[in-house]
Scaffold this motif. Sequence first.
Motif, short mmCIF file in Angstrom:
data_model
loop_
_atom_site.label_atom_id
_atom_site.label_comp_id
_atom_site.label_asym_id
_atom_site.label_seq_id
_atom_site.Cartn_x
_atom_site.Cartn_y
_atom_site.Cartn_z
N HIS A 216 73.75 -4.01 -8.28
CA HIS A 216 73.60 -4.04 -9.74
C HIS A 216 72.14 -3.78 -10.07
N ALA A 217 71.81 -3.78 -11.36
CA ALA A 217 70.51 -3.27 -11.78
C ALA A 217 69.53 -4.34 -12.25
N HIS A 218 69.71 -5.60 -11.88
CA HIS A 218 68.66 -6.58 -12.15
C HIS A 218 67.38 -6.17 -11.41
N LEU A 219 66.23 -6.51 -11.98
CA LEU A 219 64.95 -6.09 -11.39
C LEU A 219 64.80 -6.57 -9.95
N ASP A 220 65.31 -7.76 -9.65
CA ASP A 220 65.16 -8.26 -8.28
C ASP A 220 66.13 -7.60 -7.31
N HIS A 221 66.87 -6.59 -7.80
CA HIS A 221 67.75 -5.80 -6.93
C HIS A 221 67.41 -4.31 -6.96
N VAL A 222 66.64 -3.85 -7.95
CA VAL A 222 66.29 -2.42 -8.02
C VAL A 222 64.80 -2.16 -8.15
N GLY A 223 63.98 -3.18 -8.34
CA GLY A 223 62.59 -2.99 -8.74
C GLY A 223 61.68 -2.29 -7.77
N ARG A 224 61.99 -2.32 -6.46
CA ARG A 224 61.16 -1.61 -5.48
C ARG A 224 61.73 -0.25 -5.10
N GLU B 195 67.57 2.41 -15.59
CA GLU B 195 66.52 3.17 -16.26
C GLU B 195 65.73 2.28 -17.22
N ILE B 196 66.42 1.46 -17.97
CA ILE B 196 65.73 0.53 -18.88
C ILE B 196 64.83 -0.42 -18.09
N LEU C 224 63.63 -0.23 -14.90
CA LEU C 224 62.56 0.37 -14.11
C LEU C 224 61.44 0.91 -15.00
N ARG C 225 61.80 1.53 -16.11
CA ARG C 225 60.73 2.05 -16.98
C ARG C 225 59.94 0.92 -17.63
N ASP C 226 60.61 -0.16 -17.97
CA ASP C 226 59.90 -1.31 -18.52
C ASP C 226 58.96 -1.92 -17.47
N ALA C 227 59.45 -2.04 -16.23
CA ALA C 227 58.61 -2.61 -15.16
C ALA C 227 57.40 -1.72 -14.90
N ALA C 228 57.59 -0.40 -14.91
CA ALA C 228 56.47 0.51 -14.69
C ALA C 228 55.45 0.40 -15.82
N ASP D 7 61.21 8.48 -12.00
CA ASP D 7 62.06 9.65 -12.30
C ASP D 7 62.86 10.05 -11.07
N ARG D 8 62.23 10.09 -9.93
CA ARG D 8 62.91 10.50 -8.69
C ARG D 8 63.98 9.50 -8.30
N ALA D 9 63.71 8.22 -8.50
CA ALA D 9 64.71 7.19 -8.18
C ALA D 9 65.94 7.35 -9.06
N LEU D 10 65.73 7.59 -10.34
CA LEU D 10 66.86 7.77 -11.27
C LEU D 10 67.62 9.05 -10.95
#
Length: 472
Positions: free
Chosen positions: A72-80, A104-105, A107-111, A145-148
Amino acid sequence: MTTPSPQDAAAAVLLSAGAAETVTGSCHLLRIGDARILVDCGMFQGPPQLERRNREPFPFGPAEVHAVLLTHAHLDHVGRLPKLIADGFEGPVLAAPGTRTIAEIILRDAAKIAREDRARALRKARRAGREGDVEPLPYEEQDVDRALDAMRTVSFGDTVDVVGLKVRFHPAGHVIGSAWLEIDDGEGTIIASGDLGNRESILHPPPDGPKRARAVLCEATYADRTHRSREATRAELREVLAEAAEAGGRVLIPTFALERTQTVLYEIARLQRSGEIPELPVFLDSPMATRMTAVYQEHVGRFRPEVRELVDAGIDPFAPPRFETTVSSDESRALNDLDEPAIVLAGSGMMTGGRIVHHLKHHIWKPETHLIVVGYQASGTLGRALVDGAQRVRLVGDEIAVRGRIHTIGGLSAHADRDDLTAWLADSGDASVHLVHGEPDVLASFRDHLRQRGWSAEVAKDGVASELRIER
């Protein structure tokens, strides 16, 4: 990156590079024969000693990983994931429907936050003549961008071939797009739970469990407790909100943008429409949570029947009668000047930053303030300190007395509890169970609980490769 040779069914090795003996940074490498499959690639969140790990090299070669499976897309599962790309990963990223939109929401916010934090640190360092002490960003926007671009959507229940393995995604009932994974090498299956949902969830139907498996990688976030029932949780929230309305102060609810915000909004709206609590104004003070709520509105078909029925009747399930979103910083600051009782939902969920910190600074010292904690509070966070009874806290540079009422409503958790996890594992046969995503004492408690019920259970060790025992 090389293509794997045919699978050796007896060879299966787990290497956890996050969420091992902690609840954050989920990242688990499975070596099944010659295949290298990464389950999640999350960011560490919490105290500085954990967050520093986001810059460390992976304990494996990213270029040697054949594919990433996202639960799933929680930050602690996709952030790296962007860092994995920047460090050499070139394979596909597979996920269930809805996950890419949310990722996308997130990762872009984290960046954006990382860039802003570094800019502040650089300004401060320049004044001291120590620019060289400021570390570079762990990845660039182009890596996001590349990850998405690498993400591919797999429908629930479909079977896809991933370097010779048969992979299926099953609904996990945790958030939109959440899945548990079934990985089949032709001789049996290895299961990865991701984060599993609470069977008493107000929004999501409960997940089905796996059938007989060789090994299970299982989360244990709340595996040392049981949640209250759905009706008991609703009654508890109703009582707290009614009490807060009577006090006439501010109701502050720190919420995670994904799932918790939507659950709380749904329940407040239900209680206000039914007349069970007063129609106080409700403010969603989080641009990200506002975007996530729009995503939830697009996926209402995946919710419990009573939620879908509201939509069919033309009612927005996530909009209380007096509801406003505040996007700009000026709108957020203006909330502190309100001279009437109000309910404010704001991030971050663990109160480690974000707009909730400013609301706490303005209101937690007032006896009429009510803080309702509806999510997990990791050790070392401001949220945990408040839940544990701190009398004074430091907020935005000032020491603030804690005089407001603090309520914890654990039944709103999106995570499975001990009974949920045990039930989910019930049909897995004599699989070996490898526990991740939990605090050390919780993991040990659940390991012992499972062993007493006949499972072979172990706690995964951070950075230590271990063979997944094959049961026949």
